[in-house]
Design a protein around this motif. Sequence first.
Motif, PDB file in Angstrom:
ATOM      1  N   ASP A   1      49.664  63.879  79.369  1.00  0.00           N
ATOM      2  CA  ASP A   1      49.826  62.409  78.790  1.00  0.00           C
ATOM      3  C   ASP A   1      48.490  62.295  78.145  1.00  0.00           C
ATOM      4  OD1 ASP A   1      52.143  61.911  79.719  1.00  0.00           O
ATOM      5  OD2 ASP A   1      51.685  60.573  81.163  1.00  0.00           O
ATOM      6  N   ALA A   2      47.217  62.842  78.456  1.00  0.00           N
ATOM      7  CA  ALA A   2      45.803  62.946  77.799  1.00  0.00           C
ATOM      8  C   ALA A   2      45.877  63.349  76.463  1.00  0.00           C
ATOM      9  CB  ALA A   2      44.906  63.323  78.776  1.00  0.00           C
ATOM     10  N   TYR A   3      46.967  64.524  76.164  1.00  0.00           N
ATOM     11  CA  TYR A   3      46.948  64.898  74.972  1.00  0.00           C
ATOM     12  C   TYR A   3      48.114  64.700  73.954  1.00  0.00           C
ATOM     13  CZ  TYR A   3      42.882  67.557  76.457  1.00  0.00           C
ATOM     14  OH  TYR A   3      41.662  67.916  76.929  1.00  0.00           O
ATOM     15  N   THR A   4      48.711  63.339  74.173  1.00  0.00           N
ATOM     16  CA  THR A   4      49.923  63.046  73.308  1.00  0.00           C
ATOM     17  C   THR A   4      49.201  61.951  72.570  1.00  0.00           C
ATOM     18  OG1 THR A   4      52.173  62.808  73.042  1.00  0.00           O
ATOM     19  CG2 THR A   4      50.997  61.830  75.289  1.00  0.00           C
ATOM     20  N   ILE A   5      50.083  61.467  71.262  1.00  0.00           N
ATOM     21  CA  ILE A   5      49.624  60.275  70.796  1.00  0.00           C
ATOM     22  C   ILE A   5      51.078  59.316  70.704  1.00  0.00           C
ATOM     23  CG2 ILE A   5      47.752  60.920  69.403  1.00  0.00           C
ATOM     24  CD1 ILE A   5      49.677  61.443  66.973  1.00  0.00           C
ATOM     25  N   GLY A   6      51.935  59.720  71.707  1.00  0.00           N
ATOM     26  CA  GLY A   6      53.197  59.090  71.657  1.00  0.00           C
ATOM     27  C   GLY A   6      54.215  59.416  70.792  1.00  0.00           C
ATOM     28  N   ASP A   7      54.137  60.694  70.042  1.00  0.00           N
ATOM     29  CA  ASP A   7      55.097  61.149  69.256  1.00  0.00           C
ATOM     30  C   ASP A   7      55.826  62.270  69.724  1.00  0.00           C
ATOM     31  OD1 ASP A   7      52.956  63.065  69.274  1.00  0.00           O
ATOM     32  OD2 ASP A   7      52.589  63.364  67.435  1.00  0.00           O
ATOM     33  N   GLY A   8      55.774  62.514  71.120  1.00  0.00           N
ATOM     34  CA  GLY A   8      56.657  63.457  71.328  1.00  0.00           C
ATOM     35  C   GLY A   8      55.921  65.002  71.429  1.00  0.00           C
ATOM     36  N   GLN A   9      54.712  64.994  70.664  1.00  0.00           N
ATOM     37  CA  GLN A   9      53.809  66.279  70.661  1.00  0.00           C
ATOM     38  C   GLN A   9      52.947  66.260  71.479  1.00  0.00           C
ATOM     39  OE1 GLN A   9      55.004  68.391  68.840  1.00  0.00           O
ATOM     40  NE2 GLN A   9      56.168  67.709  67.016  1.00  0.00           N
ATOM     41  N   TYR A  10      52.365  67.558  72.007  1.00  0.00           N
ATOM     42  CA  TYR A  10      50.928  67.704  72.557  1.00  0.00           C
ATOM     43  C   TYR A  10      50.208  68.369  71.943  1.00  0.00           C
ATOM     44  CZ  TYR A  10      53.905  65.857  76.597  1.00  0.00           C
ATOM     45  OH  TYR A  10      54.501  65.142  77.406  1.00  0.00           O
ATOM     46  N   TYR A  11      48.878  67.862  71.805  1.00  0.00           N
ATOM     47  CA  TYR A  11      47.884  68.623  70.703  1.00  0.00           C
ATOM     48  C   TYR A  11      47.011  69.302  71.601  1.00  0.00           C
ATOM     49  CZ  TYR A  11      50.088  65.594  67.247  1.00  0.00           C
ATOM     50  OH  TYR A  11      50.959  65.213  66.537  1.00  0.00           O
ATOM     51  N   GLY A  12      46.838  69.352  72.848  1.00  0.00           N
ATOM     52  CA  GLY A  12      45.709  70.153  73.844  1.00  0.00           C
ATOM     53  C   GLY A  12      46.610  70.586  74.897  1.00  0.00           C
ATOM     54  N   VAL A  13      45.970  71.364  75.798  1.00  0.00           N
ATOM     55  CA  VAL A  13      46.482  72.064  76.866  1.00  0.00           C
ATOM     56  C   VAL A  13      45.225  71.643  78.070  1.00  0.00           C
ATOM     57  CG1 VAL A  13      47.015  74.222  78.150  1.00  0.00           C
ATOM     58  CG2 VAL A  13      47.517  73.907  75.595  1.00  0.00           C
ATOM     59  N   PRO A  14      45.359  70.825  79.155  1.00  0.00           N
ATOM     60  CA  PRO A  14      44.758  70.622  80.129  1.00  0.00           C
ATOM     61  C   PRO A  14      43.986  71.663  80.759  1.00  0.00           C
ATOM     62  CG  PRO A  14      46.828  69.378  80.173  1.00  0.00           C
ATOM     63  CD  PRO A  14      46.992  70.295  79.377  1.00  0.00           C
ATOM     64  N   VAL A  15      42.813  71.871  80.949  1.00  0.00           N
ATOM     65  CA  VAL A  15      42.175  72.786  81.797  1.00  0.00           C
ATOM     66  C   VAL A  15      41.628  72.247  83.153  1.00  0.00           C
ATOM     67  CG1 VAL A  15      40.239  74.560  81.982  1.00  0.00           C
ATOM     68  CG2 VAL A  15      41.571  74.069  79.652  1.00  0.00           C
ATOM     69  N   ASN A  16      40.770  71.410  83.127  1.00  0.00           N
ATOM     70  CA  ASN A  16      40.509  70.714  84.420  1.00  0.00           C
ATOM     71  C   ASN A  16      40.368  69.184  84.256  1.00  0.00           C
ATOM     72  OD1 ASN A  16      37.827  71.805  82.465  1.00  0.00           O
ATOM     73  ND2 ASN A  16      36.911  70.439  83.815  1.00  0.00           N
ATOM     74  N   VAL A  17      40.125  68.955  85.421  1.00  0.00           N
ATOM     75  CA  VAL A  17      40.092  67.154  85.550  1.00  0.00           C
ATOM     76  C   VAL A  17      38.621  66.887  85.888  1.00  0.00           C
ATOM     77  CG1 VAL A  17      40.758  65.109  86.943  1.00  0.00           C
ATOM     78  CG2 VAL A  17      42.524  67.347  86.548  1.00  0.00           C
ATOM     79  N   GLN A  18      37.958  65.933  85.233  1.00  0.00           N
ATOM     80  CA  GLN A  18      36.872  65.592  85.488  1.00  0.00           C
ATOM     81  C   GLN A  18      36.714  64.281  85.977  1.00  0.00           C
ATOM     82  OE1 GLN A  18      34.524  67.843  85.038  1.00  0.00           O
ATOM     83  NE2 GLN A  18      33.603  68.019  83.151  1.00  0.00           N
ATOM     84  N   ALA A  19      35.863  64.058  87.046  1.00  0.00           N
ATOM     85  CA  ALA A  19      35.486  62.822  87.821  1.00  0.00           C
ATOM     86  C   ALA A  19      34.362  62.643  88.512  1.00  0.00           C
ATOM     87  CB  ALA A  19      36.814  62.653  88.746  1.00  0.00           C
ATOM     88  N   PRO A  20      33.711  61.372  88.384  1.00  0.00           N
ATOM     89  CA  PRO A  20      32.455  61.414  89.250  1.00  0.00           C
ATOM     90  C   PRO A  20      32.359  61.827  90.503  1.00  0.00           C
ATOM     91  CG  PRO A  20      32.888  59.496  87.933  1.00  0.00           C
ATOM     92  CD  PRO A  20      34.046  60.291  87.783  1.00  0.00           C
ATOM     93  N   VAL A  21      31.466  62.701  91.057  1.00  0.00           N
ATOM     94  CA  VAL A  21      31.250  63.256  92.264  1.00  0.00           C
ATOM     95  C   VAL A  21      29.852  63.063  92.645  1.00  0.00           C
ATOM     96  CG1 VAL A  21      31.236  65.229  93.751  1.00  0.00           C
ATOM     97  CG2 VAL A  21      33.128  64.963  91.941  1.00  0.00           C
ATOM     98  N   LEU A  22      29.683  62.660  94.027  1.00  0.00           N
ATOM     99  CA  LEU A  22      28.536  62.378  94.605  1.00  0.00           C
ATOM    100  C   LEU A  22      27.899  63.608  95.185  1.00  0.00           C
ATOM    101  CD1 LEU A  22      26.696  59.599  95.151  1.00  0.00           C
ATOM    102  CD2 LEU A  22      27.154  59.828  97.556  1.00  0.00           C
ATOM    103  N   TYR A  23      26.597  64.240  94.604  1.00  0.00           N
ATOM    104  CA  TYR A  23      25.955  65.251  95.224  1.00  0.00           C
ATOM    105  C   TYR A  23      24.711  64.758  95.996  1.00  0.00           C
ATOM    106  CZ  TYR A  23      28.660  68.413  91.531  1.00  0.00           C
ATOM    107  OH  TYR A  23      29.395  68.747  91.082  1.00  0.00           O
ATOM    108  N   TYR A  24      24.546  65.508  97.212  1.00  0.00           N
ATOM    109  CA  TYR A  24      23.494  64.822  98.137  1.00  0.00           C
ATOM    110  C   TYR A  24      22.837  66.200  98.855  1.00  0.00           C
ATOM    111  CZ  TYR A  24      26.800  65.182 101.857  1.00  0.00           C
ATOM    112  OH  TYR A  24      27.534  65.310 103.014  1.00  0.00           O
ATOM    113  N   ARG A  25      21.783  65.975  99.303  1.00  0.00           N
ATOM    114  CA  ARG A  25      21.041  66.933 100.192  1.00  0.00           C
ATOM    115  C   ARG A  25      21.323  66.691 101.824  1.00  0.00           C
ATOM    116  NH1 ARG A  25      16.600  69.475  98.303  1.00  0.00           N
ATOM    117  NH2 ARG A  25      16.208  70.408 100.365  1.00  0.00           N
ATOM    118  N   LYS A  26      22.205  67.516 102.219  1.00  0.00           N
ATOM    119  CA  LYS A  26      22.591  67.338 103.691  1.00  0.00           C
ATOM    120  C   LYS A  26      21.421  67.318 104.748  1.00  0.00           C
ATOM    121  CE  LYS A  26      27.029  69.723 103.366  1.00  0.00           C
ATOM    122  NZ  LYS A  26      28.075  70.728 104.056  1.00  0.00           N
ATOM    123  N   ASP A  27      20.406  68.158 104.316  1.00  0.00           N
ATOM    124  CA  ASP A  27      19.165  68.499 105.260  1.00  0.00           C
ATOM    125  C   ASP A  27      18.264  67.394 104.946  1.00  0.00           C
ATOM    126  OD1 ASP A  27      19.017  69.452 102.546  1.00  0.00           O
ATOM    127  OD2 ASP A  27      17.033  70.492 102.902  1.00  0.00           O
TER     128      ASP A  27
END
Length: 481
Positions: free
Chosen positions: A142-168
Motif C-alpha cells: 500500500d505504500a507504493y500505490t496512489i489508489g489507481d490500482g497500480q504499484y510503483y515500487g517493490v517493498p524491500v524492508n520496513v523502517q522503524a525506530p529502534v533503541l540501541y543501548y550498551r548492555k555493559d
Amino acid sequence: MKRTLPAAIANLLVIALVIVIFSGAFSGAAESAGEVSGRFDGVLEENTTLRILENDTAIKQGYFDALLTAFNAQYAAQGITAVDANMDSYLDLEQDGPYGYGPDVIYQANDQVMKYTDGNHILPLPVEQLDCYAQTAQTAWDAYTIGDGQYYGVPVNVQAPVLYYRKDLLPANWETDWDDDSNGTPDMLEDWGAMYRFSQQIKTESGGTKFGYMKSLYDTYFASGYLFSYGAYVFGPNNDTSDVGFAAGNAEIGAGVIRQLAGVMNEGCIDDTITVDCYSRLASGEYFATMTTPDLYTMFIRELQLVYTAEGLSEEDALAKAAENLGTATVPALPENGDLSDETSPLIPCKAMGGINGYAISSYTKAPDACLAFIDFATSFEMLLTRNEMLGIVPARSDAANSVGGLTGMVNQILGEGNLVIMPSSRALQQVWTPMETLLSDIAKDPFRPESEIKYPDLPSLKAGLEKADQQIYDAIWTLS
C-alpha cells in the motif's frame, strides 16, 4: 566581437547535437525529454547495462557489491550487467531523468519514490510477476500505490525506530533498583520516564561528560512519534493534505516530552550533531543509548569492534564482544500525562513514524524488463536474508522475516500493534520537514536558553508552536507552491 545571427544559430545547433549524443550514452536516457518506456513484455533486453542507485549504508557495508556480483553472475549469459549508478542517493529524477542523467533502478524510502509518480517519472510495475509478491504484506504494498490500482515500487524492508543501548553500561544494581515490575527488563528500556531519570543521573554524576539517552531531537522522522502518541497525525484520512495534524489532539504533551528529553542531553540535540556522532559515542561509552533504524545495526557493531581491537582483542573476539554488549529494544512507553519525572503516571504506547524502503524503475530506462529481473533477484528470499545478515534490515517479505529474529521481531511487534505510522506516500510530505525541523530544533533549544529567553514554558505555548508549523506546512502545499 558581436556574433551574427546565423553564427549564433549554428553554435546552438552544435551544442544541441552534443547534448543529444551525450544523453544517449546513459542507459537511463529517454529518446526525448519526457518520453517514457512503460512496456513490460517479458523479453529481457540482452547485452545491456543497468545503473542501480542503492542505499549508502548498503554500499559502505559491502552488501551492494555482493548483490551486483551475484546478479551479474546469474545473468552473464544474457549480457546483462548491473553497476553502481555512482550518484547521490538524493538525486532528483524529476529534474535529471528527462535529460539522461539518472539511474535505471532506484532504492529509496516510499515517500521519496512515490513523489515521482507525478509526471510519470517511474513506471507502474507488474508486481504479480515477482517472487516476493505473495510473500509481502498488503500494508507494505500500500505504500507504493496512489489508489489507481497500480504499484510503483517493490517493498524491500520496513523502517522503524529502534533503541540501541550498551548492555555493559547498565547499572550494576539494575535488577533491584531499575526493574520495578520485576520482569527481567531494565525500566529505562520500557519507560521513557525511567530513561529520563537514568539519563539525569548519568549527566549529573559525570559532570556533563557522559549521557544516557542521546538523539538529535530536531529530526521529524524520529521525534514525531512523541506527537503521534498524544493524538497528532501527518495528514488527514486518505492522505488529505488540506488537513495537517501535527498540532491535533494533545500533541503539545508530546512536544513537552521532547523538551524534557533535551534537558538531559547536550546542545547537539538541536541539530544533526548526535545523529552523526552516535555510533562512535555509543562505542566509546559516552552515550548509553540512542535511537535509529534497524539497517544501521552494523554501524554500531563496527564502531564497537574498533574500540575492542584498539584494546588488544583479535578481530574475531572484538566482534563477539561487540555483539554481546550492543543491545536493542523497542521504543519505550510514555507517561500518560507527559511528565517524565512522574513515576506514578500510567503508561501509554509510544507510536513511531516508519517507512517502507523499496525499489522502483525509472521511466527513462531503455531496459524495463531487465530492470524488473534485477528487482526480482534483489527481493528474493536469499538476497533479503543476505541483506539482513550484512545490514540488519527487517525484510518486508514475511518468509524472510519469519526466518530471522532480533530486530525483525521487534519491528513486526510495533507494526502489528498499530504503533508504526507509515510515512504518507505523497509529494506533499516534502513540505513537512523544514517547518517541523525548525520548530523541533527551537523546542530542544529551550533548556539551554537563559530563563528570560525561554520560548515554550508551558503546554499552551507548545500548542501554538505546533499550530504555526501546521499552517506553514499547509501554506507550502496549497499556497506557496
